[in-house]
Design a protein around this motif. Structure first.
Motif, mmCIF file in Angstrom:
data_model
loop_
_atom_site.group_PDB
_atom_site.id
_atom_site.type_symbol
_atom_site.label_atom_id
_atom_site.label_comp_id
_atom_site.label_asym_id
_atom_site.label_seq_id
_atom_site.Cartn_x
_atom_site.Cartn_y
_atom_site.Cartn_z
ATOM 1 N N GLY A 1 0.847 -1.184 0.000
ATOM 2 C CA GLY A 1 0.000 0.000 0.000
ATOM 3 C C GLY A 1 0.878 1.227 0.000
ATOM 4 O O GLY A 1 1.843 1.297 0.767
ATOM 5 N N TYR A 2 0.549 2.197 -0.846
ATOM 6 C CA TYR A 2 1.404 3.372 -1.028
ATOM 7 C C TYR A 2 0.645 4.646 -0.703
ATOM 8 O O TYR A 2 -0.425 4.895 -1.249
ATOM 9 C CB TYR A 2 1.920 3.412 -2.464
ATOM 10 N N MET A 3 1.210 5.441 0.177
ATOM 11 C CA MET A 3 0.671 6.761 0.515
ATOM 12 C C MET A 3 1.634 7.811 -0.016
ATOM 13 O O MET A 3 2.696 8.034 0.560
ATOM 14 C CB MET A 3 0.523 6.900 2.031
ATOM 15 N N PRO A 4 1.314 8.470 -1.129
ATOM 16 C CA PRO A 4 2.242 9.435 -1.719
ATOM 17 C C PRO A 4 2.274 10.744 -0.947
ATOM 18 O O PRO A 4 1.343 11.079 -0.209
ATOM 19 C CB PRO A 4 1.683 9.638 -3.124
ATOM 20 N N GLU A 5 3.358 11.486 -1.147
ATOM 21 C CA GLU A 5 3.463 12.795 -0.508
ATOM 22 C C GLU A 5 2.588 13.818 -1.215
ATOM 23 O O GLU A 5 1.954 14.655 -0.572
ATOM 24 C CB GLU A 5 4.921 13.269 -0.538
ATOM 25 N N HIS A 6 2.532 13.763 -2.535
ATOM 26 C CA HIS A 6 1.836 14.797 -3.294
ATOM 27 C C HIS A 6 0.317 14.650 -3.189
ATOM 28 O O HIS A 6 -0.198 13.582 -2.861
ATOM 29 C CB HIS A 6 2.267 14.751 -4.765
ATOM 30 N N ASP A 7 -0.391 15.721 -3.500
ATOM 31 C CA ASP A 7 -1.846 15.728 -3.476
ATOM 32 C C ASP A 7 -2.371 14.872 -4.627
ATOM 33 O O ASP A 7 -2.063 15.117 -5.788
ATOM 34 C CB ASP A 7 -2.358 17.166 -3.594
ATOM 35 N N CYS A 8 -3.160 13.853 -4.307
ATOM 36 C CA CYS A 8 -3.625 12.925 -5.339
ATOM 37 C C CYS A 8 -5.112 12.626 -5.210
ATOM 38 O O CYS A 8 -5.603 11.679 -5.835
ATOM 39 C CB CYS A 8 -2.827 11.627 -5.256
ATOM 40 N N LEU A 9 -5.851 13.406 -4.421
ATOM 41 C CA LEU A 9 -7.236 13.087 -4.127
ATOM 42 C C LEU A 9 -8.189 13.852 -5.042
ATOM 43 O O LEU A 9 -8.030 15.062 -5.232
ATOM 44 C CB LEU A 9 -7.556 13.412 -2.664
ATOM 45 N N PRO A 10 -9.205 13.180 -5.579
ATOM 46 C CA PRO A 10 -10.198 13.857 -6.417
ATOM 47 C C PRO A 10 -11.148 14.688 -5.542
ATOM 48 O O PRO A 10 -11.857 14.124 -4.698
ATOM 49 C CB PRO A 10 -10.937 12.709 -7.100
ATOM 50 N N PRO A 11 -11.184 15.998 -5.698
ATOM 51 C CA PRO A 11 -11.934 16.840 -4.763
ATOM 52 C C PRO A 11 -13.439 16.639 -4.782
ATOM 53 O O PRO A 11 -14.113 16.888 -3.774
ATOM 54 C CB PRO A 11 -11.566 18.267 -5.208
ATOM 55 N N GLU A 12 -14.013 16.194 -5.895
ATOM 56 C CA GLU A 12 -15.467 16.075 -5.990
ATOM 57 C C GLU A 12 -16.000 14.770 -5.402
ATOM 58 O O GLU A 12 -17.201 14.649 -5.149
ATOM 59 C CB GLU A 12 -15.904 16.197 -7.456
ATOM 60 N N MET A 13 -15.130 13.791 -5.210
ATOM 61 C CA MET A 13 -15.571 12.513 -4.650
ATOM 62 C C MET A 13 -15.607 12.581 -3.127
ATOM 63 O O MET A 13 -14.894 13.368 -2.503
ATOM 64 C CB MET A 13 -14.632 11.384 -5.091
ATOM 65 N N GLY B 1 -10.171 7.324 11.537
ATOM 66 C CA GLY B 1 -10.910 8.379 12.218
ATOM 67 C C GLY B 1 -11.772 9.241 11.323
ATOM 68 O O GLY B 1 -12.077 10.391 11.681
ATOM 69 N N LEU B 2 -12.205 8.706 10.175
ATOM 70 C CA LEU B 2 -13.033 9.490 9.246
ATOM 71 C C LEU B 2 -14.394 8.842 8.990
ATOM 72 O O LEU B 2 -15.046 9.157 7.987
ATOM 73 C CB LEU B 2 -12.307 9.674 7.911
ATOM 74 N N PHE B 3 -14.826 7.974 9.868
ATOM 75 C CA PHE B 3 -16.083 7.258 9.620
ATOM 76 C C PHE B 3 -17.265 8.222 9.528
ATOM 77 O O PHE B 3 -18.107 8.098 8.637
ATOM 78 C CB PHE B 3 -16.321 6.230 10.724
ATOM 79 N N GLU B 4 -17.339 9.184 10.430
ATOM 80 C CA GLU B 4 -18.470 10.111 10.433
ATOM 81 C C GLU B 4 -18.438 11.068 9.248
ATOM 82 O O GLU B 4 -19.479 11.558 8.808
ATOM 83 C CB GLU B 4 -18.485 10.912 11.744
ATOM 84 N N GLU B 5 -17.242 11.366 8.733
ATOM 85 C CA GLU B 5 -17.095 12.337 7.638
ATOM 86 C C GLU B 5 -16.938 11.664 6.278
ATOM 87 O O GLU B 5 -16.608 12.330 5.288
ATOM 88 C CB GLU B 5 -15.871 13.231 7.887
ATOM 89 N N ARG B 6 -17.181 10.366 6.186
ATOM 90 C CA ARG B 6 -16.840 9.639 4.968
ATOM 91 C C ARG B 6 -17.690 10.026 3.760
ATOM 92 O O ARG B 6 -17.293 9.776 2.617
ATOM 93 C CB ARG B 6 -16.921 8.132 5.211
ATOM 94 N N TYR B 7 -18.867 10.619 3.983
ATOM 95 C CA TYR B 7 -19.725 10.993 2.861
ATOM 96 C C TYR B 7 -19.591 12.458 2.466
ATOM 97 O O TYR B 7 -20.354 12.940 1.627
ATOM 98 C CB TYR B 7 -21.185 10.663 3.178
ATOM 99 N N ILE C 1 -14.307 15.471 -0.630
ATOM 100 C CA ILE C 1 -12.933 15.648 -0.163
ATOM 101 C C ILE C 1 -12.491 17.105 -0.254
ATOM 102 O O ILE C 1 -11.630 17.544 0.511
ATOM 103 C CB ILE C 1 -11.993 14.725 -0.970
ATOM 104 N N ARG C 2 -13.081 17.881 -1.163
ATOM 105 C CA ARG C 2 -12.669 19.288 -1.315
ATOM 106 C C ARG C 2 -12.851 20.087 -0.028
ATOM 107 O O ARG C 2 -12.193 21.094 0.178
ATOM 108 C CB ARG C 2 -13.445 19.961 -2.448
ATOM 109 N N GLY C 3 -13.735 19.638 0.865
ATOM 110 C CA GLY C 3 -13.956 20.343 2.125
ATOM 111 C C GLY C 3 -13.135 19.819 3.280
ATOM 112 O O GLY C 3 -13.302 20.273 4.412
ATOM 113 N N TYR C 4 -12.236 18.895 3.012
ATOM 114 C CA TYR C 4 -11.428 18.301 4.074
ATOM 115 C C TYR C 4 -10.244 19.203 4.429
ATOM 116 O O TYR C 4 -9.677 19.897 3.576
ATOM 117 C CB TYR C 4 -10.888 16.941 3.646
#
Length: 310
Positions: free
Chosen positions: A78-90, A122-128, A131-134
């Motif tokens: 499993g790889y956790m990159p340093e750079h931003d790789c998250l789709p903001p709308e999902m 620790g993101l169970f409550e915020e999972r829906y 991501i743009r608001g994280y």
């Protein structure tokens, strides 16, 4: 059995040699990969993940060759990159579930597994939430969750506390410890924050200019040294000067004196160590300083890092 083994691993980019005959064996547990910018850490990680091929030499991950068997390696890592790789709308649930399906899990199992790992980070409550608001800390947790969702044998984390405030760093380090020590997943943490590596790692691999400097258990690198640390309240310069007059080798470090102790385990060396303590006590009385702390100085990763760059 070693998890990761490299032998004479070399990678060149035209006139630049990023890895230069690197031979190292990494055992199970939590291992810190340490090196300054340009030391070759990122190149090593990319080769281990099968994203780059070596110019020469070899590397394998859990017995799989990084060139011929990179698909098998990706299912184990499993790889956790340093750079931003998250789709903001999902949402986090959508993204982590998608990553689980990319690893071969059926849709229903992927959703269930995504919920499990999001609860773990620790993101169970915020999972829906999109991501743009994280916050930065929440985004880092999503990256950790997607690295965990396919139940890997090894986690590779690239600067996992990047951009986090002190409280966020503490929480991320605690997650890394829980993941590694309670769930039995081996972790390779690439970071330049040496104090953080000391808190969570069991082993350390130090590389410089693409070459191996040290690879040992953390305790062997940061154990007691042959230096007596003496912290005083008063005129530290006069105290150090008086110790030198008594024939001791001394360096000043802020309000502390670093006194070199005799080497050896024989009776004569032990007696000289006790005599050094007596001299420190007597000089403190003679110079009128207060002794706040006397102890064997412990090594730190900063010492090794500095030594690799001198």
């Amino acid at each position: 059995m070693a998890l990761i083994v490299t032998h004479e691993l070399t990678r060149r980019f035209r006139d630049v040699t990023a890895l230069d005959g690197l031979t190292v064996s990494i055992e199970p547990g939590i291992t810190g990969l340490v090196g300054s910018n340009g030391a070759g850490k990122s190149t090593l990680v990319k080769i281990l993940l099968g994203l780059l091929e070596p110019s020469s030499g070899s590397a394998n991950v859990m017995g799989h060759d990084v060139v011929r068997e990179n698909r098998a390696i990706r299912s184990l890592v499993g790889y956790m990159p340093e750079h931003d790789c998250l789709p903001p709308e999902m949402t986090a649930a959508e993204f982590v579930s998608f990553m689980a399906r990319c690893s071969g899990l059926p849709a229903t199992a992927a959703r269930e597994r995504a919920a499990e790992v999001l609860r773990h980070v620790g993101l169970f409550e915020e999972r829906y939430r999109p991501i743009r608001g994280y916050s930065t800390g929440m985004a880092q947790r999503v990256k950790l969750a997607q690295a965990l969702v396919h139940d890997p044998r090894i986690l590779v984390l690239d600067e996992p506390t990047n951009g986090l405030d002190p409280a966020g760093r503490d929480e991320m380090l605690a997650l890394i410890q829980r993941t590694g020590r309670e769930f039995g997943i081996s972790v390779l943490v690439s970071s330049h924050l040496l104090g953080e590596l000391e808190r969570v790692c069991e082993h350390v691999v130090l590389i410089d200019a693409g070459r191996l400097v040290r690879a040992e258990r953390l305790g062997a690198l940061t154990g007691e040294t042959g230096t007596l640390l003496v912290e005083v309240d008063g005129d530290v310069d006069a105290f150090c000067a008086a110790l030198v007059v008594q024939g001791l080798v001394v360096q000043r470090d802020l309000m502390r004196a670093l006194v070199e102790l005799p080497n050896g385990d024989d009776a004569e060396s032990v007696a000289r160590v006790f005599a050094t303590h007596d001299i420190v006590r007597d000089v403190a009385v003679a110079t009128g300083v207060g002794l706040l702390r006397i102890e064997r100085r412990r090594g730190h990763l900063e010492d090794l890092f500095a030594g690799a760059n001198t």
